[in-house]
Design an enzyme around this catalytic site. Structure first.
Site, PDB file in Angstrom:
ATOM      1  N   LYS A 150     -25.504 -25.672   3.489  1.00 28.35           N
ATOM      2  CA  LYS A 150     -24.076 -25.110   4.618  1.00 28.35           C
ATOM      3  C   LYS A 150     -24.357 -25.281   5.467  1.00 28.35           C
ATOM      4  O   LYS A 150     -24.485 -27.062   6.099  1.00 28.35           O
ATOM      5  CB  LYS A 150     -24.574 -23.792   4.208  1.00 28.35           C
ATOM      6  CG  LYS A 150     -24.370 -23.419   2.434  1.00 28.35           C
ATOM      7  CD  LYS A 150     -23.271 -22.288   2.320  1.00 28.35           C
ATOM      8  CE  LYS A 150     -23.698 -22.138   0.581  1.00 28.35           C
ATOM      9  NZ  LYS A 150     -22.160 -21.940  -0.007  1.00 28.35           N
TER      10      LYS A 150
ATOM     11  N   PHE B 125     -28.608 -15.732  -5.730  1.00 23.79           N
ATOM     12  CA  PHE B 125     -27.963 -16.865  -6.512  1.00 23.79           C
ATOM     13  C   PHE B 125     -28.653 -17.910  -4.822  1.00 23.79           C
ATOM     14  O   PHE B 125     -28.797 -18.049  -4.250  1.00 23.79           O
ATOM     15  CB  PHE B 125     -26.252 -17.364  -5.798  1.00 23.79           C
ATOM     16  CG  PHE B 125     -25.814 -17.787  -5.935  1.00 23.79           C
ATOM     17  CD1 PHE B 125     -25.588 -18.619  -7.479  1.00 23.79           C
ATOM     18  CD2 PHE B 125     -25.944 -19.754  -5.138  1.00 23.79           C
ATOM     19  CE1 PHE B 125     -24.313 -19.700  -7.762  1.00 23.79           C
ATOM     20  CE2 PHE B 125     -25.443 -20.640  -5.568  1.00 23.79           C
ATOM     21  CZ  PHE B 125     -24.811 -20.879  -7.609  1.00 23.79           C
TER      22      PHE B 125
ATOM     23  N   THR C 233     -34.024 -41.306  -3.882  1.00 21.56           N
ATOM     24  CA  THR C 233     -33.137 -41.699  -3.102  1.00 21.56           C
ATOM     25  C   THR C 233     -32.980 -41.908  -2.105  1.00 21.56           C
ATOM     26  O   THR C 233     -33.642 -42.625  -1.139  1.00 21.56           O
ATOM     27  CB  THR C 233     -32.331 -42.283  -4.015  1.00 21.56           C
ATOM     28  OG1 THR C 233     -32.715 -42.513  -5.545  1.00 21.56           O
ATOM     29  CG2 THR C 233     -32.075 -44.003  -3.666  1.00 21.56           C
TER      30      THR C 233
ATOM     31  N   ASP D 187     -34.932 -17.987   1.127  1.00 22.92           N
ATOM     32  CA  ASP D 187     -33.599 -18.962   0.680  1.00 22.92           C
ATOM     33  C   ASP D 187     -32.797 -18.786   2.009  1.00 22.92           C
ATOM     34  O   ASP D 187     -31.801 -17.500   1.653  1.00 22.92           O
ATOM     35  CB  ASP D 187     -33.210 -18.835  -0.162  1.00 22.92           C
ATOM     36  CG  ASP D 187     -31.341 -19.692  -1.101  1.00 22.92           C
ATOM     37  OD1 ASP D 187     -31.088 -20.207   0.021  1.00 22.92           O
ATOM     38  OD2 ASP D 187     -31.491 -20.001  -1.858  1.00 22.92           O
TER      39      ASP D 187
END
Ligand SMILES: Cc1ncc(COP(=O)(O)O)c(C=O)c1O
Length: 511
Positions: free
Chosen positions: A369, A229, A393, A338
């Site tokens: 997280k 994931f 931004t 990751d």
């Protein structure tokens, strides 16, 4: 005199609140032992806001207020994923308080994203400082007008905990966009290599990218693993392979997916089989790199979780990761780790991949997280060669770095990685005992630190265990087909582990 009066009234209010909370606890279904009440009283006299001594579930779950709120929210949006509504004023430490006043021991912590528990005093103080408050109120477009203390903040906060060898960092909004932008950094690095280090573009590249065609928009791929994931934005979603529901109806790139090891447990009984599993998966990684090269869709990068989290807490050995890195180097493919879910300590180390003793640093490490801000660390050669190419931004939020700075201070002061290791041992030993006690119900206890999981014998029963755990006062998370994962905050102590294990035993007995 004025101060004395104030002190006396604060003390009086504390005593009243203590009495009220004790009365409430005694009235709760899960009544505490008198000893627990005593400990609670003693601790309350020295600390401002304290955890309850144990979970307290007073209503059916979901309770009446929660049901009302769900109905309301459902009229505004798809709210099928909402489990509970929080009372964040009352939630404290390892305890999540819901809208009905139920107090749960939280072993899931907002999908693993609360580093030091709810309402940690150090974090609550953060915006009392006027400079910090102004950093929060005046949110900059970080890529264009960062605050004058931004380089210092990056250095003192994010780079102070960077994985060894990764000296550049970009902040991002979330885990998915951290991965998304890491892929872009990899593609830019790969194409710069293809041009022999030149960073200018040909007119043909400039024209063709505007119609999404090569050579400007080249055919390149990122390999991920089955069961992985990596998020829900488009590039990230292509590499996500955990559940169909995340991917359905969305177009995706033609990128390869390799098998990730699926081990047999207990690990010590299946060393040979699990080693063979590593080798089988690595062979396929190599085959796929070759296959995609031949198909003119070369693999520029591979992304991997140190422990596949959403996909079922599937772990792989240090040797698997060492060989994967070596394969990446031989094939000229970038390795992205990751650490969105595993990063910031739950494995007992800052970064879970530190357990693998890789001979050299990975190329990129992504995070979010528990780090409170998204982002990714890279080796310097992965810094984008032009401005505005890894950009948006906000590119993160300085307010989150202010909080992270305090989180890192708390981790150090409270020696939380060593607490994670200690609590992890209590939890893992306790889970092993339970799998021996209930062999027909649970198995395959695994993980590092407090980043632990076990399987329930089938999906239906897993969902029931997870639900009933909640009724017994504990929030836990499900992942993969049959797993229950533990994702407590770093302040989860052995005493919380015991409460978790008691609730799990009770839940399993009741089945
Ligand atoms: C390993 C991993 N990567 C990426 C993501 C995506 O992060 P986010 O939900 O912040 O976009 C998640 C989220 O659960 C994750 O666990």
């Amino acid at each position: 005199m004025q101060n004395l009066k104030l002190l006396i009234s604060v003390y009086f209010l504390q005593v009243v609140e203590t009495m009220l909370r004790i009365t409430k606890t005694v009235l709760c279904k899960n009544q505490p032992t008198p000893a627990a009440v005593l400990i609670y009283c003693q601790r309350f006299s020295t600390e401002a806001q304290l955890e309850p001594p144990q979970p307290c579930v007073k209503t059916s779950i979901p309770g009446p207020k929660t049901l009302e709120l769900l109905k309301d929210l459902n009229s505004l949006q798809q709210a099928g994923s909402v489990q509970l509504f929080a009372d964040y004023d009352k939630s404290i430490g390892n305890y999540f308080v819901d809208a009905d006043g139920n107090e749960f021991l939280d072993a899931f912590t907002q999908i693993s994203s609360v580093p030091v528990g709810y309402n940690h005093p150090e974090l609550l103080k953060a915006f009392a400082d006027q400079h910090n408050l102004k950093s929060l109120v005046n949110r900059p477009a970080l890529g264009v007008f960062p605050s004058k203390d931004w380089p210092e903040k990056l250095r003192n906060v994010l780079l102070s905990v960077a994985p060894a060898g990764l000296n550049a960092v970009s902040t991002m909004m979330c885990g998915s966009c951290s991965n998304e932008n890491a892929y872009k950094a990899v593609f830019m690095w790969y194409q710069t290599k293809q041009r022999g280090g030149k960073i200018d573009f040909t007119p043909e590249e400039m024209d063709s990218c505007m119609v999404n065609q090569p050579p400007g928009a080249p055919k390149l791929s990122i390999m991920s693993f089955k069961g992985s994931f990596h998020g829900r934005t488009f590039g990230a979603l292509t590499t996500t392979r955990s559940k169909p529901i995340h991917k359905l109806d969305c177009p995706a790139f033609d990128w390869p997916a390799a098998p990730f090891p699926r081990y047999k447990y207990p690990l010590s009984n299946f060393e040979r089989e699990n080693h063979q599993e590593d080798e089988k998966c690595l062979e396929q990684v190599e085959d796929l790199i070759e296959k995609y090269k031949k198909a003119d869709n070369p693999v520029a990068g591979i992304i991997v979780e140190p422990i596949q989290s959403e996909g079922g807490d599937n772990e792989a050995s240090p040797q698997f990761f060492q060989k994967l890195q070596s394969l990446c180097k031989t094939k000229g493919v970038a390795l992205i780790i990751d650490e969105v879910q595993t990063g910031c300590g739950p494995s007992g180390k800052m970064w879970c991949h530190e357990h693998f003793e890789l001979p050299s640093p990975p190329d990129i490490v992504t995070f979010s997280k528990k780090m409170l801000t998204g982002g990714f660390y890279t080796k310097s050669e992965f810094k984008a060669p032009h401005s505005y190419r890894i950009f948006n931004t906000w590119m993160g939020d300085p307010g989150k770095l202010i909080l992270l700075e305090r989180v890192l201070k708390v981790i150090k002061q409270e020696n939380l990685f060593s607490l994670v290791q200690k609590t992890g041992t209590v939890l893992k030993d306790g889970l092993h005992k339970l799998e021996n006690e209930f062999p027909n119900l649970i198995n395959s206890v695994r993980g590092r630190g407090t980043f632990l999981a076990f399987n329930v014998c089938n999906t239906e029963l897993r969902d029931k265990v997870n639900n009933n755990l909640k009724k017994n006062g504990v929030l836990g998370g499900a992942c993969g087909e049959t797993a229950i994962r533990l994702r407590p905050a770093l302040v989860f102590a052995p005493k919380h582990a015991e409460i978790y294990l008691d609730a799990l035993r009770k839940t399993l007995k009741e089945l």
